[in-house]
Design an enzyme around this catalytic site. Structure first.
Site, short mmCIF file in Angstrom:
data_model
loop_
_atom_site.label_atom_id
_atom_site.label_comp_id
_atom_site.label_asym_id
_atom_site.label_seq_id
_atom_site.Cartn_x
_atom_site.Cartn_y
_atom_site.Cartn_z
N GLU A 73 -10.02 3.94 6.05
CA GLU A 73 -9.23 4.41 7.20
C GLU A 73 -10.08 5.15 8.25
OE1 GLU A 73 -6.67 3.06 7.77
OE2 GLU A 73 -5.86 2.44 5.84
N GLU B 263 -5.72 -3.09 12.54
CA GLU B 263 -5.38 -3.92 11.38
C GLU B 263 -6.35 -5.09 11.25
OE1 GLU B 263 -3.44 -2.39 9.53
OE2 GLU B 263 -2.65 -1.05 11.08
N GLY C 297 2.75 2.49 10.82
CA GLY C 297 2.51 1.71 12.04
C GLY C 297 2.39 0.23 11.75
N ALA C 298 1.56 -0.12 10.78
CA ALA C 298 1.33 -1.52 10.48
C ALA C 298 0.52 -1.61 9.19
CB ALA C 298 0.56 -2.20 11.61
N MET C 299 0.38 -2.83 8.68
CA MET C 299 -0.31 -2.99 7.41
C MET C 299 -1.19 -4.23 7.42
SD MET C 299 -0.89 -1.77 4.49
CE MET C 299 -2.06 -2.58 3.42
N GLU C 300 -2.41 -4.03 6.93
CA GLU C 300 -3.48 -5.03 7.06
C GLU C 300 -3.51 -6.10 5.97
OE1 GLU C 300 -3.99 -1.69 6.33
OE2 GLU C 300 -5.53 -1.47 4.78
N ASN C 301 -2.38 -6.43 5.33
CA ASN C 301 -2.37 -7.42 4.26
C ASN C 301 -3.22 -8.64 4.63
OD1 ASN C 301 -0.08 -5.85 3.23
ND2 ASN C 301 1.00 -6.78 4.95
N HIS D 212 -9.60 -4.00 9.72
CA HIS D 212 -9.51 -3.77 8.27
C HIS D 212 -9.96 -5.00 7.48
CE1 HIS D 212 -7.99 0.15 7.34
NE2 HIS D 212 -6.83 0.03 7.94
N GLU E 63 0.86 -1.18 0.00
CA GLU E 63 0.00 0.00 0.00
C GLU E 63 0.89 1.23 0.00
OE1 GLU E 63 -2.73 0.45 3.29
OE2 GLU E 63 -3.78 2.07 2.28
N1 0A1 Z 1 -3.17 0.88 5.80
C1 0A1 Z 1 -2.30 0.95 6.94
C2 0A1 Z 1 -1.33 2.05 6.93
C3 0A1 Z 1 -0.26 2.06 5.92
C4 0A1 Z 1 -0.33 2.90 4.86
C5 0A1 Z 1 0.69 3.04 3.98
C6 0A1 Z 1 1.81 2.28 4.20
O1 0A1 Z 1 2.87 2.44 3.37
C7 0A1 Z 1 2.88 3.55 2.56
C8 0A1 Z 1 1.92 1.42 5.25
C9 0A1 Z 1 0.84 1.29 6.11
C10 0A1 Z 1 -3.12 1.21 8.16
O2 0A1 Z 1 -3.99 2.06 8.13
O3 0A1 Z 1 -2.87 0.59 9.16
ZN ZN Z 2 -5.75 1.63 8.58
#
Ligand code: 0A1
Ligand code: ZN
Length: 884
Positions: free
Chosen positions: A326, A304, A267-271, A307, A127
């Site tokens: 978000e 996360e 902070g973190a990523m919701e893959n 999400h 992302e």
């Molecule tokens: N979607 C994640 C935040 C996030 C956004 C961008 C990133 O890299 C550019 C990394 C993480 C969240 O809202 O937790």
């Molecule tokens: Zn988020």
């Protein structure tokens, strides 16, 4: 990197994709020099696409193309064209299989987008637009595909190989290499793709969903951190239960994995099924993590996880819709945290962030609506406006529709849009359809930037026993020039009886009395009048209770009114807010006194009001600590026409000093009563005890009293938990006393091998109020625990100094500005996202005095002149210089 002037992308230009990719089969071969990525895309023309030239244009950046096949045959070089950013193919059938093989260089990837290395491990961040650095693809969220991923790597270095979904095959390849294949049954946009490979340990648990399915939960970390995962696991299970109970949402795969990495931009990523986390939001033990860390971990793990429904199953049509996932997910995590801890305190913390950061964003050159209309670099729009104001916009819908109506709207949203990529209009449409309420005007919250101001006037009519409130809303022009029509604003309020301090029943003229003492008025016109009847005396209004809308309120309160509200308001939030407003007013008066060369004075009544608050033994300790936590220097600066850096610093310090001197005995008593006892736990009451004790300590440390310095040093050396240790160290770091150096050294010695704990050491020194702070910050950049390529380190040291230490950063000689510009230019080629975050500290340069303005402007110009500036930094700097 920039070759020509970057151009904005507009929401109004959105077009559906010309092709859809139903299936993606990826094969990664991870080596020490490079990684080979084979992608097999099953593509067809999109029947709903508008007419076009019929070519397929795949995104791809920094990829070394090795081969390209169409339906099993090498593609003729005449049929495609390559440039820095894309691969275009012409003459394609309606459905086909496209195979590409590319090489990429994760080892050289310091931007931390796409596939990169963090220490010894491979990980991904896709992302918003990182997938195009992994393979050629339609890198946009409205293309949703089923993915399978096989990962091949050396077994001894990378025993753990992870991707989204469920593992379906494991193979030993004989040459010391192995392969694991993963299948994700849920179609997803490529920004949710993830891969991790490394020497990791994990803890495991299981969760049984409401419908009785067992889900394996795993948290993967570097071996040394295996004893710091329990809190994250507990948080995950709580979040899973809460989402079932509160929103009826169950998890949908057999396994949920979280991986902690040290190098991460956010902070973190919701893959999907494989969250990648900044290790800061996973790892905790009482000795290494503060209460705030524990709370943040719980909140981010929940965010996360949430999400999975709000973001993954229902995703965004395009990146302008970012707040669709978000804002909604922040609202959900805020509600979760409120249910897990103290609701009132959580609301205060959230509003503090909004006011300090979002209100100032709205008033600056990067102002944008919750749903922006254009951007140059999407990475710059992961903002407090999209996230936190976005959450407020959801909260207002809940306030307007009521809890039940809102839940119906959410249920409809999940039913109607599951598996789709949609817009914020679609979301509001569900709220409208489920409730039957016209949400047309409400939509303006998504499209118009700016913080509305409510001018409120109250008139008491003794004869008629009525109290009339006139409310006028205004929203000043913002840098993005979005129009400003009246907003639809829920205004929660009460009226306090000055004799009893109790809430009066609220009946509007023409209504039959119903006895409610808290009401939500709805403002739709620029000017509205409300007349309350049967009011025995002039009341004190308690306005915008619980911060029912993201607006500013002006009402002509006397100091006495504020003290009255501070003591009697039944709304926790407004009681706190009255104290903040009072402190702000006094400090700003003191700034004026300071500027005019008059002695700064705190009215006796104000000292007494704070004394009374502290004297209440039954008060919630967390709330009391929040009352003692004064508005920050930067927030105070936001309230002034022109920021008076020295004045604000001097006045705020003097105000704290005055309270500390006058209330010293009580502060010491409270400190003693709340000293550490027993074993550490994170119950709200224990957190409150520590928060109150440490707030008392920070006031007491204002007094230049050697006995208090000893007390603080003692707390530092005896602390068994990081909350108490770092609170004492922070106070010492700002105090010129012999205990300071000793404590800083002892800390570094004890924690030199724990990278997260060392970040706190950098941050407390960056916040120091001592005059040589910049010199110290520069010296610390040479410390072995510092690294310019690690975002957490940069944020702890440089970020904290430039955005948290107002008087240090804005030193009159401009040294802070010169320092920051230098760091931005150094970091930009390595990691544009981090550089762009840092440079924001210079964005609001027009708010300062002429000398500072000129110095900041020069630094912004210096940055803009650099060759190969990233789009990220270019956008912020150019908009800062352009805005009036
Ligand atoms: N979607 C994640 C935040 C996030 C956004 C961008 C990133 O890299 C550019 C990394 C993480 C969240 O809202 O937790
Ligand atoms: Zn988020």
């Amino acid at each position: 990197m920039l070759t020509e002037v970057p151009q904005p992308i507009y929401l109004k230009d959105y077009q559906p994709p010309g092709f859809l990719i139903d299936r993606v089969d990826l094969a990664f071969d991870l080596g020490e020099e490079r990684a080979a990525v084979h992608a097999r895309l099953t593509v067809r023309r999109n029947p709903d696409a508008p007419p076009s030239d019929g070519a397929l244009c795949l995104n791809g950046e920094q990829l070394e193309l090795q081969s390209i096949f169409l339906d099993g045959r090498p593609l003729n070089p005449d049929a495609y064209a390559l440039d820095e950013e894309s691969l275009q193919i012409r003459g394609l059938p309606d459905a086909f299989v496209l195979e590409t093989r590319v090489h990429i260089r994760p080892q050289n990837n310091s931007a931390l987008e796409g596939l990169y290395k963090s220490g010894g491990m491979f990980c991904t961040q896709c992302e918003a637009e990182g997938f195009r650095r992994i393979t050629y693809f339609l890198d946009r969220p409205d293309v949703m595909s089923r993915f399978s991923t096989s990962v091949t790597a050396d077994r001894s270095r990378y025993p753990v190989l992870l991707s989204n979904g469920n593992p379906v095959e494991t193979e030993e390849l004989g040459d010391g290499r192995h392969r694991v294949t993963w299948e994700d049954p849920h179609p997803k946009p490529c920004y949710l793709f993830a891969l991790v490979a490394g020497d990791l340990r994990h803890i495991e648990d299981t969760y049984t969903t409401a419908s009785g399915r067992a889900v394996a939960l795993r948290i993967y970390v570097e071996p040394a951190n295996i004893d710091k995962c329990d809190h994250a696991m507990r948080s995950l299970k709580k979040a899973m239960r809460w989402d079932e109970e509160r929103f009826g949402r169950e998890y949908d795969l057999d396994i949920y994995m979280i991986v902690a990495v040290n190098d991460f931009n956010m902070g973190a990523m919701e893959n999907k099924g494989l969250n990648v986390f900044n290790s800061q939001y996973v790892l905790a033990r009482p000795e290494t993590a503060t209460d705030r860390d524990y709370q943040n971990i719980e909140g981010v793990i929940a965010h996360e996880y949430f999400h999975n429904w709000t973001g993954n199953r229902i995703t965004c049509r395009d990146w302008f819709q970012l707040s669709l996932k978000e804002g909604l997910t922040v609202f959900r995590d805020q509600e979760f945290s409120a249910d897990m801890g103290s609701r009132g305190v959580k609301r205060i913390e959230d509003v503090r962030i909004l006011r300090a950061h979002q209100f100032s964003e709205d008033a600056g050159p990067m102002a944008h609506p919750v749903r922006p209309a254009s951007y140059i670099e999407i990475n710059n729009f992961y903002t407090v406006t999209v996230y936190n104001k976005g959450a407020e916009v959801i909260r207002m819908q809940r306030n307007l529709l009521g809890a039940e109506g809102f839940r119906k709207g959410m249920d409809l949203y999940f039913r109607r849009h599951d598996g789709q990529a949609v817009t914020t209009d679609d979301f509001v449409g569900c709220m409208q359809d489920a409730s039957g309420r016209d949400m047309g005007q409400f939509q303006r919250w998504y499209h118009q930037a700016g913080t509305p101001r409510l001018g409120v006037e109250g008139r008491y009519d003794e004869q008629a026993r009525t109290y009339t409130l006139e409310v006028e809303q205004n929203c000043s022009e913002t840098a993005d020039r979005s129009g400003k029509e009246p907003f639809d604003i829920p205004l929660a309020l009460g009226l306090l009886d000055t004799k009893t301090g109790k809430d009066l029943p609220l009946t509007l003229q023409g209504e039959t009395p119903a006895g409610a003492t808290r009401r939500v008025l709805e403002l739709r016109q620029s000017k509205e009048t409300f007349c309350f009847v049967d009011i025995p005396d002039r009341p004190v209004p308690s306005l915008l209770r619980g911060f029912s809308a993201p607006v500013k309120v002006s009402f002509d309160y006397s100091d006495e009114d504020l003290m009255f509200l501070m003591a009697h308001d039944s709304d926790d939030f407004n009681r706190w807010d009255a104290a903040q407003e009072l402190a702000q007013r006094i400090i700003l008066n003191m700034v004026a006194q300071y500027r005019d060369g008059r002695p700064m004075a705190v009215p006796q009544g104000v000292v007494e009001a704070f004394g009374t608050a502290l004297a209440d033994d039954s008060a919630d300790k967390n709330l009391l600590a929040e009352v003692l936590h004064l508005p920050s220097e930067s927030y105070l600066g936001d309230q002034m026409e022109t920021v008076d850096v020295e004045g604000i610093h001097g006045a705020r310090e003097a105000f704290m000093n005055c309270l500390a001197g006058a209330l010293k005995q009580r502060l010491i008593q409270l400190y003693r009563e709340h000293e550490e006892q027993g074993t550490y736990d994170i119950q709200p009451d224990s957190i409150g005890r520590r928060a109150l004790k440490n707030a008392c300590l920070s006031y007491l440390m204002q007094l230049e009293d050697p006995a208090i310095h000893d007390l603080c040093a003692q707390q530092f050396h005896r602390a068994h938990n990081m909350t108490d240790m770092i609170a004492a160290l922070a106070a010492l770091a700002s105090t010129d006393c012999p205990q300071r150096a000793q404590a800083l050294e002892a800390y570094a010695e004890q924690w030199k091998d724990d990278t997260l704990v060392m970040n706190k050491w950098f941050a407390v020194q960056a916040m120091s109020k001592l005059p040589d702070v910049l010199h110290q910050v520069k010296a610390l950049m040479g410390h072995p625990a510092f690294s310019i390529t690690n975002p957490n380190k940069v944020r702890s040291l440089i970020g904290t100094f430039c955005s948290g230490n107002v008087s240090g950063f804005h030193a009159a000689d401009g040294s802070g500005y010169d320092f920051l510009a230098g760091r931005v230019l150094h970091i930009d080629p390595l990691n544009p996202q981090v550089a762009a975050r840092l440079v924001r500290s210079l964005a609001r340069w027009r708010r300062y005095d002429p000398a500072r303005r000129e110095m900041i402007k020069l630094q912004l110009q210096r940055i803009l002149e650099a060759e190969n500036l990233s789009r990220d930094v270019f956008e912020i700097v150019s908009k800062s210089l352009a805005a009036a």
